[in-house]
Design a protein around this motif. Sequence first.
Motif, PDB file in Angstrom:
ATOM      1  N   MET A  42       8.076 -15.946  18.307  1.00 17.19           N
ATOM      2  CA  MET A  42       6.673 -15.930  18.162  1.00 17.19           C
ATOM      3  C   MET A  42       6.031 -16.924  16.887  1.00 17.19           C
ATOM      4  SD  MET A  42       4.389 -14.140  19.270  1.00 17.19           S
ATOM      5  CE  MET A  42       4.310 -12.277  19.306  1.00 17.19           C
ATOM      6  N   ALA A  43       7.063 -17.245  15.443  1.00 14.47           N
ATOM      7  CA  ALA A  43       6.658 -18.331  14.708  1.00 14.47           C
ATOM      8  C   ALA A  43       6.427 -20.056  15.671  1.00 14.47           C
ATOM      9  CB  ALA A  43       7.311 -18.270  13.910  1.00 14.47           C
ATOM     10  N   ASN A  44       7.994 -20.362  16.026  1.00 16.39           N
ATOM     11  CA  ASN A  44       7.724 -21.513  17.275  1.00 16.39           C
ATOM     12  C   ASN A  44       6.810 -21.894  18.051  1.00 16.39           C
ATOM     13  OD1 ASN A  44      11.744 -20.625  16.746  1.00 16.39           O
ATOM     14  ND2 ASN A  44      10.477 -21.291  15.242  1.00 16.39           N
ATOM     15  N   PHE A  45       6.525 -20.076  19.274  1.00 13.73           N
ATOM     16  CA  PHE A  45       5.744 -20.521  19.938  1.00 13.73           C
ATOM     17  C   PHE A  45       4.267 -20.378  19.257  1.00 13.73           C
ATOM     18  CE2 PHE A  45       2.091 -17.455  21.245  1.00 13.73           C
ATOM     19  CZ  PHE A  45       1.514 -18.426  22.088  1.00 13.73           C
ATOM     20  N   VAL A  46       3.606 -20.127  18.267  1.00 17.13           N
ATOM     21  CA  VAL A  46       2.329 -20.492  17.363  1.00 17.13           C
ATOM     22  C   VAL A  46       2.297 -21.796  16.812  1.00 17.13           C
ATOM     23  CG1 VAL A  46       1.243 -19.940  15.298  1.00 17.13           C
ATOM     24  CG2 VAL A  46       1.903 -17.944  16.910  1.00 17.13           C
ATOM     25  N   GLU A  47       3.574 -22.316  16.605  1.00 17.34           N
ATOM     26  CA  GLU A  47       3.251 -23.885  15.986  1.00 17.34           C
ATOM     27  C   GLU A  47       3.495 -24.697  17.199  1.00 17.34           C
ATOM     28  OE1 GLU A  47       6.630 -25.415  13.910  1.00 17.34           O
ATOM     29  OE2 GLU A  47       6.176 -27.145  15.508  1.00 17.34           O
ATOM     30  N   ARG A  48       3.990 -24.906  17.951  1.00 23.27           N
ATOM     31  CA  ARG A  48       4.450 -25.542  19.958  1.00 23.27           C
ATOM     32  C   ARG A  48       2.453 -25.098  20.239  1.00 23.27           C
ATOM     33  NH1 ARG A  48       9.027 -27.493  21.371  1.00 23.27           N
ATOM     34  NH2 ARG A  48       7.872 -26.787  23.710  1.00 23.27           N
ATOM     35  N   ALA A  49       2.291 -23.751  20.045  1.00 26.33           N
ATOM     36  CA  ALA A  49       1.119 -23.794  21.042  1.00 26.33           C
ATOM     37  C   ALA A  49      -0.060 -25.003  20.360  1.00 26.33           C
ATOM     38  CB  ALA A  49       0.608 -22.424  21.040  1.00 26.33           C
ATOM     39  N   LYS A  50       0.305 -24.666  19.180  1.00 25.41           N
ATOM     40  CA  LYS A  50      -0.864 -25.587  18.321  1.00 25.41           C
ATOM     41  C   LYS A  50      -1.263 -26.710  18.330  1.00 25.41           C
ATOM     42  CE  LYS A  50      -2.039 -22.680  15.065  1.00 25.41           C
ATOM     43  NZ  LYS A  50      -2.119 -21.994  13.256  1.00 25.41           N
ATOM     44  N   ARG A  51       0.668 -27.762  18.310  1.00 22.54           N
ATOM     45  CA  ARG A  51       0.899 -28.797  18.795  1.00 22.54           C
ATOM     46  C   ARG A  51       0.586 -29.407  20.211  1.00 22.54           C
ATOM     47  NH1 ARG A  51       5.024 -31.661  15.741  1.00 22.54           N
ATOM     48  NH2 ARG A  51       5.760 -30.336  14.617  1.00 22.54           N
ATOM     49  N   LEU A  52       0.045 -28.190  21.146  1.00 22.38           N
ATOM     50  CA  LEU A  52      -0.006 -28.356  22.644  1.00 22.38           C
ATOM     51  C   LEU A  52      -1.462 -28.578  22.559  1.00 22.38           C
ATOM     52  CD1 LEU A  52      -0.051 -28.887  25.690  1.00 22.38           C
ATOM     53  CD2 LEU A  52      -0.485 -26.379  25.942  1.00 22.38           C
ATOM     54  N   HIS A  77       5.040 -22.232  29.619  1.00 18.06           N
ATOM     55  CA  HIS A  77       3.612 -22.234  29.784  1.00 18.06           C
ATOM     56  C   HIS A  77       3.066 -20.642  28.908  1.00 18.06           C
ATOM     57  CE1 HIS A  77       2.274 -20.876  34.648  1.00 18.06           C
ATOM     58  NE2 HIS A  77       1.445 -21.481  34.108  1.00 18.06           N
ATOM     59  N   LEU A  78       3.621 -20.196  28.573  1.00 19.26           N
ATOM     60  CA  LEU A  78       3.220 -19.194  27.942  1.00 19.26           C
ATOM     61  C   LEU A  78       2.287 -20.423  26.110  1.00 19.26           C
ATOM     62  CD1 LEU A  78       2.836 -16.183  26.192  1.00 19.26           C
ATOM     63  CD2 LEU A  78       4.839 -16.602  25.020  1.00 19.26           C
ATOM     64  N   GLU A  79       3.215 -21.516  26.272  1.00 20.48           N
ATOM     65  CA  GLU A  79       2.361 -22.298  24.680  1.00 20.48           C
ATOM     66  C   GLU A  79       0.943 -22.642  25.431  1.00 20.48           C
ATOM     67  OE1 GLU A  79       6.969 -23.792  23.470  1.00 20.48           O
ATOM     68  OE2 GLU A  79       5.081 -24.636  24.820  1.00 20.48           O
ATOM     69  N   ALA A  80       1.283 -23.178  27.831  1.00 23.48           N
ATOM     70  CA  ALA A  80      -0.679 -23.113  27.631  1.00 23.48           C
ATOM     71  C   ALA A  80      -1.235 -22.425  27.216  1.00 23.48           C
ATOM     72  CB  ALA A  80       0.268 -23.804  29.447  1.00 23.48           C
ATOM     73  N   TYR A  81      -0.795 -20.985  28.023  1.00 24.38           N
ATOM     74  CA  TYR A  81      -1.635 -19.700  27.795  1.00 24.38           C
ATOM     75  C   TYR A  81      -3.333 -19.718  27.189  1.00 24.38           C
ATOM     76  CZ  TYR A  81      -0.345 -16.900  32.101  1.00 24.38           C
ATOM     77  OH  TYR A  81      -0.862 -16.763  33.761  1.00 24.38           O
ATOM     78  N   PHE A  82      -2.152 -20.090  25.460  1.00 17.10           N
ATOM     79  CA  PHE A  82      -2.805 -20.532  23.951  1.00 17.10           C
ATOM     80  C   PHE A  82      -3.521 -21.651  24.077  1.00 17.10           C
ATOM     81  CE2 PHE A  82      -1.681 -15.979  24.217  1.00 17.10           C
ATOM     82  CZ  PHE A  82      -2.551 -15.368  23.571  1.00 17.10           C
ATOM     83  N   GLY A  83      -2.751 -22.457  24.155  1.00 21.61           N
ATOM     84  CA  GLY A  83      -2.614 -23.636  23.626  1.00 21.61           C
ATOM     85  C   GLY A  83      -3.930 -25.040  24.510  1.00 21.61           C
ATOM     86  N   ILE A  84      -4.080 -24.212  26.057  1.00 22.42           N
ATOM     87  CA  ILE A  84      -5.394 -24.938  26.199  1.00 22.42           C
ATOM     88  C   ILE A  84      -6.234 -24.181  26.108  1.00 22.42           C
ATOM     89  CG2 ILE A  84      -6.431 -24.987  28.843  1.00 22.42           C
ATOM     90  CD1 ILE A  84      -3.148 -25.677  29.781  1.00 22.42           C
ATOM     91  N   PRO A  85      -6.372 -23.143  26.066  1.00 18.12           N
ATOM     92  CA  PRO A  85      -8.537 -22.632  25.862  1.00 18.12           C
ATOM     93  C   PRO A  85      -7.860 -23.042  23.805  1.00 18.12           C
ATOM     94  CG  PRO A  85      -6.932 -19.902  26.824  1.00 18.12           C
ATOM     95  CD  PRO A  85      -5.665 -21.635  26.571  1.00 18.12           C
ATOM     96  N   CYS A  86      -7.079 -23.474  23.461  1.00 21.95           N
ATOM     97  CA  CYS A  86      -7.247 -23.114  21.475  1.00 21.95           C
ATOM     98  C   CYS A  86      -7.407 -24.665  21.700  1.00 21.95           C
ATOM     99  CB  CYS A  86      -6.076 -22.617  20.597  1.00 21.95           C
ATOM    100  SG  CYS A  86      -5.882 -21.096  20.624  1.00 21.95           S
ATOM    101  N   TRP A 234      -0.861 -10.401  35.205  1.00 21.48           N
ATOM    102  CA  TRP A 234      -1.492  -9.015  35.076  1.00 21.48           C
ATOM    103  C   TRP A 234      -2.513  -9.314  33.739  1.00 21.48           C
ATOM    104  CZ3 TRP A 234       1.547  -4.664  37.510  1.00 21.48           C
ATOM    105  CH2 TRP A 234       1.642  -5.718  38.931  1.00 21.48           C
ATOM    106  N   GLY A 235      -2.960 -10.410  33.275  1.00 22.01           N
ATOM    107  CA  GLY A 235      -2.867  -9.931  31.415  1.00 22.01           C
ATOM    108  C   GLY A 235      -2.378 -10.006  30.772  1.00 22.01           C
ATOM    109  N   THR A 236      -1.050  -9.926  30.957  1.00 21.34           N
ATOM    110  CA  THR A 236       0.106  -9.196  29.386  1.00 21.34           C
ATOM    111  C   THR A 236       0.468 -10.489  29.210  1.00 21.34           C
ATOM    112  OG1 THR A 236       1.925  -9.433  31.413  1.00 21.34           O
ATOM    113  CG2 THR A 236       0.777  -7.400  31.078  1.00 21.34           C
ATOM    114  N   PRO A 237       0.490 -11.668  29.091  1.00 23.76           N
ATOM    115  CA  PRO A 237       1.202 -12.665  27.860  1.00 23.76           C
ATOM    116  C   PRO A 237      -0.238 -12.378  26.792  1.00 23.76           C
ATOM    117  CG  PRO A 237       1.274 -13.309  29.696  1.00 23.76           C
ATOM    118  CD  PRO A 237       0.202 -12.703  30.261  1.00 23.76           C
ATOM    119  N   PHE A 238      -1.280 -12.145  27.335  1.00 22.30           N
ATOM    120  CA  PHE A 238      -2.216 -12.144  26.012  1.00 22.30           C
ATOM    121  C   PHE A 238      -2.238 -11.078  25.440  1.00 22.30           C
ATOM    122  CE2 PHE A 238      -4.497 -14.483  29.206  1.00 22.30           C
ATOM    123  CZ  PHE A 238      -4.718 -15.577  28.585  1.00 22.30           C
TER     124      PHE A 238
END
Length: 544
Positions: A42-52, A77-86, A234-238
């Motif tokens: 999850m730490a890797n994911f958060v860093e990459r979502a921020k990079r995106l 795709h999960l990174e996009a779920y957060f990186g785009i709105p962020c 179904w909203g589950t990744p969030f």
Amino acid sequence: MRGLMMDYPLTLPPLLERAQTLFGYREIVTRLPDQSLHRYTMANFVERAKRLAVALKKLGVEPGDRVGTLAWNHYQHLEAYFGIPCASGVLHTLNLRLHPDDITYIANHAGDRVILVDDTLLPLLEQCLGKLDAERIVVMSQGGGPREWPDGLLDYETLLADADPGSYEAPDPDENDAAAMCYTSGTTGMPKGVVYSHRSIMLHAMALAMSDLFAIRERTAYLPVVPMFHVNAWGTPFCCVMMGAKQVFPGPHLDAASLCDLLASEKVTITAGVPTIWLAILEHLDSDPERYDLSEIELMLVGGAAAPPTMIQGFDERHGLNVVHAWGMTETSPLGSVSYVSPKHDDLSREEKFVLRAKQGRMSPLVEVRGQARDGLIPWDGETVGELEVRGPWVASSYYDSEQGADSFTEDGWFRTGDIVSIDADGYIRIEDRAKDVIKSGGEWISSIALENALMGHPDVAEAAVIAIAHPKWIERPLAVIVLSGDKSPTLAEVRSHLEPHFAAWWLPDALEVVDEIPRTSTGKFKKSVLRDRFADYQLPDED
Ligand code: ADP
């Protein structure tokens, strides 16, 4: 007197900080196109979502701009779920099962400025190039480092490598700003855009975590078979990021063997899919019941179309697996109702409990329902039918830039679902049919779903769709279209006598057709409109 509590906005960016602080250790696993597994935390994911988020801003994405994705279920795709709105953008998931012309129409209608696409889906997107309004196409290839792409296409990994996560500044959107959008799959008309807000996504994610709903928590290992390109899986990744659940993504490998293998090896506890997928898995498990250890599974959620009771029972009795039936729509984020057996019904027999579990269930907290008939609201007697109307904080209040769907919203603020239901005294909803699929015989209604479910309980029938055929006297009569489970083809008389104990005589199909397969929509539902076209001139046998 006013309450004196904080007016704290419900938005996605704080979830990234929470995930980093509390759940950095949690694993996210993806099956890659070459079948190998990609793992990170999850730490890797958060860093990459921020990079995106940083990279998208560098590309010129402004607040409210739509960024499309054309992708399978995986970590990027999960990174996009957060990186785009962020990045203050709007995540717009495009349905990869649609025709290129439909993808082009939807991407242009939504106004996608940038599109992120899987490298394996480039051949599909290439059929849209030249017609798409998007200014930038970014290619995601999983598992490897940066790559070069021809024709001005950008590389996702290069963009991320060049972005400094330290320069990420969490945006502070209004909670009612758009965060994501998804088009209805057009089973019953032109696709229409549904726009989710930060607030609706957050409230919906909190609901999914409730124990009598999807029960997602930190200990959960969750595998969404439901696609991230349709109603946000179904909203589950969030919800999984909010709660710190482990996520297991199947990538493009949705066959029963690959899924069962992943469910077992990653010790998945909760999974969600449409009935088509679970039917294939049931058949696979039946063929070799000892092959997989699926003992960690607590919950197999099924929805998107009616789950046959025989399927729920088959998983339960032959494999000890708990299938829970849920109802929802793109317009309801999608969670509407979930069918658990209430303690009030503990005394029911085993059989009766399966019947209850095959209903669409009771509404989630914060979602209200009513059934509307021509002459007013239906009583909750489990018999009278009407169109299901819903309202709640994660239900659409209108479609994006569309005149066409305006009549789906009532003047007093409810959404008309197009589903024909009965509701019993305990609040259990049963979908009798979709308004367009119901068979209107002599002014009375025949539920195609009820007949299909019963037909699929016949040993020679693998799949069944029942459609209306024009009839000079009764206006419409039912035609059963079936796919055989083996070589043996039942006669119409055999099928009718199988159904007879459960239905009034005038409900029984007048004719039977065997086909190789039932056509499906892009989301795996029976596409009855194709069957209706195919059998439009069907001549029913003469009545005796
Ligand atoms: P589309 O309208 O294009 O099919 P959706 O994915 O939004 O796209 O589908 C919502 C519809 O799917 C519902 O209106 C309902 O008819 C059907 N549906 C969803 N869940 C169930 C269920 N558990 N049982 C029966 N029908 C369902």
